[in-house]
Write a protein that holds these residues in place. Structure first.
Motif, PDB file in Angstrom:
ATOM      1  N   GLU A   1      73.820  39.557  52.887  1.00 21.07           N
ATOM      2  CA  GLU A   1      74.814  40.268  52.100  1.00 21.07           C
ATOM      3  C   GLU A   1      75.337  41.465  52.897  1.00 21.07           C
ATOM      4  O   GLU A   1      74.702  41.915  53.847  1.00 21.07           O
ATOM      5  CB  GLU A   1      74.217  40.779  50.783  1.00 21.07           C
ATOM      6  CG  GLU A   1      73.808  39.687  49.815  1.00 21.07           C
ATOM      7  CD  GLU A   1      73.273  40.255  48.506  1.00 21.07           C
ATOM      8  OE1 GLU A   1      72.891  41.447  48.494  1.00 21.07           O
ATOM      9  OE2 GLU A   1      73.233  39.517  47.518  1.00 21.07           O
ATOM     10  N   ASN A   2      76.476  41.978  52.487  1.00 19.15           N
ATOM     11  CA  ASN A   2      76.961  43.233  53.043  1.00 19.15           C
ATOM     12  C   ASN A   2      76.929  44.300  51.952  1.00 19.15           C
ATOM     13  O   ASN A   2      76.516  44.033  50.822  1.00 19.15           O
ATOM     14  CB  ASN A   2      78.357  43.075  53.647  1.00 19.15           C
ATOM     15  CG  ASN A   2      79.374  42.562  52.629  1.00 19.15           C
ATOM     16  OD1 ASN A   2      79.271  42.833  51.428  1.00 19.15           O
ATOM     17  ND2 ASN A   2      80.362  41.825  53.107  1.00 19.15           N
ATOM     18  N   ASP A   3      77.360  45.506  52.282  1.00 19.55           N
ATOM     19  CA  ASP A   3      77.261  46.589  51.303  1.00 19.55           C
ATOM     20  C   ASP A   3      78.200  46.374  50.124  1.00 19.55           C
ATOM     21  O   ASP A   3      77.912  46.804  49.000  1.00 19.55           O
ATOM     22  CB  ASP A   3      77.500  47.948  51.958  1.00 19.55           C
ATOM     23  CG  ASP A   3      78.897  48.095  52.525  1.00 19.55           C
ATOM     24  OD1 ASP A   3      79.372  47.147  53.177  1.00 19.55           O
ATOM     25  OD2 ASP A   3      79.507  49.152  52.330  1.00 19.55           O
ATOM     26  N   ALA A   4      79.321  45.670  50.343  1.00 22.28           N
ATOM     27  CA  ALA A   4      80.210  45.366  49.226  1.00 22.28           C
ATOM     28  C   ALA A   4      79.541  44.407  48.245  1.00 22.28           C
ATOM     29  O   ALA A   4      79.662  44.568  47.019  1.00 22.28           O
ATOM     30  CB  ALA A   4      81.516  44.767  49.745  1.00 22.28           C
ATOM     31  N   ASP A   5      78.824  43.418  48.781  1.00 22.03           N
ATOM     32  CA  ASP A   5      78.065  42.509  47.915  1.00 22.03           C
ATOM     33  C   ASP A   5      77.037  43.282  47.103  1.00 22.03           C
ATOM     34  O   ASP A   5      76.853  43.028  45.907  1.00 22.03           O
ATOM     35  CB  ASP A   5      77.345  41.443  48.754  1.00 22.03           C
ATOM     36  CG  ASP A   5      78.300  40.544  49.522  1.00 22.03           C
ATOM     37  OD1 ASP A   5      79.389  40.268  49.000  1.00 22.03           O
ATOM     38  OD2 ASP A   5      77.930  40.122  50.639  1.00 22.03           O
ATOM     39  N   MET A   6      76.366  44.229  47.751  1.00 17.98           N
ATOM     40  CA  MET A   6      75.365  45.039  47.073  1.00 17.98           C
ATOM     41  C   MET A   6      75.995  45.837  45.937  1.00 17.98           C
ATOM     42  O   MET A   6      75.445  45.914  44.832  1.00 17.98           O
ATOM     43  CB  MET A   6      74.685  45.985  48.065  1.00 17.98           C
ATOM     44  CG  MET A   6      73.659  46.929  47.440  1.00 17.98           C
ATOM     45  SD  MET A   6      72.850  48.001  48.654  1.00 17.98           S
ATOM     46  CE  MET A   6      74.218  49.035  49.189  1.00 17.98           C
ATOM     47  N   GLY A   7      77.163  46.432  46.180  1.00 16.30           N
ATOM     48  CA  GLY A   7      77.830  47.204  45.149  1.00 16.30           C
ATOM     49  C   GLY A   7      78.203  46.364  43.952  1.00 16.30           C
ATOM     50  O   GLY A   7      78.021  46.774  42.803  1.00 16.30           O
ATOM     51  N   ARG A   8      78.725  45.169  44.198  1.00 14.54           N
ATOM     52  CA  ARG A   8      79.108  44.302  43.082  1.00 14.54           C
ATOM     53  C   ARG A   8      77.889  43.787  42.327  1.00 14.54           C
ATOM     54  O   ARG A   8      77.917  43.657  41.095  1.00 14.54           O
ATOM     55  CB  ARG A   8      79.978  43.151  43.598  1.00 14.54           C
ATOM     56  CG  ARG A   8      81.403  43.588  43.929  1.00 14.54           C
ATOM     57  CD  ARG A   8      82.297  42.413  44.255  1.00 14.54           C
ATOM     58  NE  ARG A   8      82.070  41.917  45.601  1.00 14.54           N
ATOM     59  CZ  ARG A   8      82.728  42.357  46.672  1.00 14.54           C
ATOM     60  NH1 ARG A   8      83.644  43.302  46.549  1.00 14.54           N
ATOM     61  NH2 ARG A   8      82.492  41.857  47.858  1.00 14.54           N
ATOM     62  N   LYS A   9      76.802  43.481  43.045  1.00 14.07           N
ATOM     63  CA  LYS A   9      75.579  43.030  42.384  1.00 14.07           C
ATOM     64  C   LYS A   9      75.025  44.122  41.472  1.00 14.07           C
ATOM     65  O   LYS A   9      74.619  43.863  40.331  1.00 14.07           O
ATOM     66  CB  LYS A   9      74.527  42.645  43.426  1.00 14.07           C
ATOM     67  CG  LYS A   9      73.218  42.153  42.809  1.00 14.07           C
ATOM     68  CD  LYS A   9      72.139  41.927  43.861  1.00 14.07           C
ATOM     69  CE  LYS A   9      72.482  40.750  44.746  1.00 14.07           C
ATOM     70  NZ  LYS A   9      71.371  40.462  45.713  1.00 14.07           N
ATOM     71  N   LYS A  10      75.033  45.358  41.958  1.00 12.77           N
ATOM     72  CA  LYS A  10      74.564  46.466  41.125  1.00 12.77           C
ATOM     73  C   LYS A  10      75.468  46.664  39.912  1.00 12.77           C
ATOM     74  O   LYS A  10      74.999  46.989  38.817  1.00 12.77           O
ATOM     75  CB  LYS A  10      74.499  47.761  41.942  1.00 12.77           C
ATOM     76  CG  LYS A  10      73.362  47.808  42.949  1.00 12.77           C
ATOM     77  CD  LYS A  10      73.314  49.186  43.587  1.00 12.77           C
ATOM     78  CE  LYS A  10      72.123  49.334  44.493  1.00 12.77           C
ATOM     79  NZ  LYS A  10      71.951  50.725  44.952  1.00 12.77           N
ATOM     80  N   ALA A  11      76.761  46.470  40.098  1.00 17.05           N
ATOM     81  CA  ALA A  11      77.691  46.603  38.982  1.00 17.05           C
ATOM     82  C   ALA A  11      77.377  45.586  37.893  1.00 17.05           C
ATOM     83  O   ALA A  11      77.377  45.918  36.696  1.00 17.05           O
ATOM     84  CB  ALA A  11      79.127  46.433  39.474  1.00 17.05           C
TER      85      ALA A  11
END
Length: 340
Positions: free
Chosen positions: A132-142
């Motif tokens: 994953e990248n940091d954008a994936d991480m942000g969306r997963k947390k959302a």
């Protein structure tokens, strides 16, 4: 009718021309401005969230304080960078602030914007998963944040708790009913706007987006909004979507306005790069006498598509001047456009 709010970046610096010399100045003046904005009839008080900068960062103490001192105005963010957040703790903070305000939070969240430091979220203790990248991480947390806002129990209770537990699995507290339906996603691309609609979030579109067609900014943004609305309808949500756009708009009605903003208007859009490799288009700012502003804003397709307009403000100029800026739009511009 269109909802009109302000959006503050919350800058401060030890500069002789600034009314906000310290973080304390900015926080306290933000509360005062929200109270004054409610008194003049504005609909929303929104704040940016940036880390590692002399700007507003931790939104929930500020939102709660404003909620306790106001009674009507919507209170929101534009946006909280989810890469830095613990979704569980954020549910508790958001629930408490929303209850204090009586259910007036309108939280804008996103994967985040270019940062002051390299991978600043790592300093907060977060890493993205392999692949994953940091954008994936942000969306997963959302998505985790949205799920836990529903208030459904998920945690196994201790058989020997300090206090008696209700039956079943436990949820996070305090729970604020309805907050899940007042979450917005800040989208810089058409694809993420569609994703926001599919996941039942309102849309925040700022003064920049990825350049996906070469068309003028307001046209691209209007197309993004229409794609969002179509995706919302296809998803079958049983409530109406909301869309906000941000603009820098200044009505020149005094010599002081002319001194500050007489040369500030951008005649055309501009272009740049986000994260070094993604071409972005930046919308122009508006500064003119009210009659000219009305003519120019009537041609902004994205503003016409949105139900909420967020006016970016020069918070460093102090509460009184910003009340004047906002009042000028409400009195001299909004009626001519049918917003009031």
């Amino acid at each position: 009718m269109k909802k009109i709010g302000f959006l503050s970046f919350g800058h401060w610096a030890n500069h002789p021309a600034y009314k906000t010399r310290t973080a304390s100045d900015t926080l306290l003046q933000s509360i005062d401005l929200a109270v004054a904005a409610e008194n003049i009839g504005l609909d929303g008080a929104y704040f940016r969230v940036h880390h590692f900068a002399a700007q507003l960062a931790s939104p929930f103490p500020l939102l709660a304080a404003i909620g306790a001192k106001t009674s009507r105005i919507e209170i929101g963010t534009g946006v909280i960078d989810m890469r830095y957040e613990n979704p569980m703790y954020m549910v508790e903070d958001a629930g408490a602030a929303d209850l204090i305000s009586g259910g007036r939070l309108q939280l804008g969240i996103s994967r985040g914007s270019p940062e002051q430091v390299i991978d600043g979220w790592r300093y907060f203790g977060y890493e993205h998963a392999v692949g994953e990248n940091d954008a994936d991480m942000g969306r997963k947390k959302a998505l985790e944040f949205l799920d836990k806002l529903n208030g459904v129990g998920f945690a196994e209770p201790n058989p020997y708790p300090m206090f008696p537990n209700p039956p079943g699995l436990l949820r996070l507290e305090p729970h604020s009913e309805g907050l899940r339906e007042r979450i917005w996603w800040g989208a810089a691309s058409n694809a993420t706007a569609v994703w926001a609609a599919e996941n039942g979030m309102h849309l925040q579109s700022s003064t920049l987006k990825y350049d996906e067609s070469g068309k003028p900014f307001h046209v691209q943004q209007a197309e993004q909004i229409r794609l969002y609305k179509d995706a919302w309808k296809k998803a079958g949500h049983q409530r109406e979507p909301r869309v906000s756009v941000s603009r820098s708009i200044f009505a020149i009605v005094t010599d002081q306005d002319r001194y500050y903003f007489g040369q500030q208007a951008k005649a055309s859009d501009s272009f740049g790069y986000i994260e070094s490799d993604k071409r972005a288009i930046f919308g122009k700012s508006y500064a003119a006498e009210p009659n000219k502003l009305i003519e120019e804003l009537a041609r902004d397709e994205a503003i016409q598509e949105a139900d909420t307009l967020l006016l970016t403000i020069p918070n460093t100029l102090g509460v009184d001047y910003n009340v004047h800026v906002l009042s000028s739009i409400l009195q001299h511009v909004a009626p001519g456009l049918g917003w009031r």
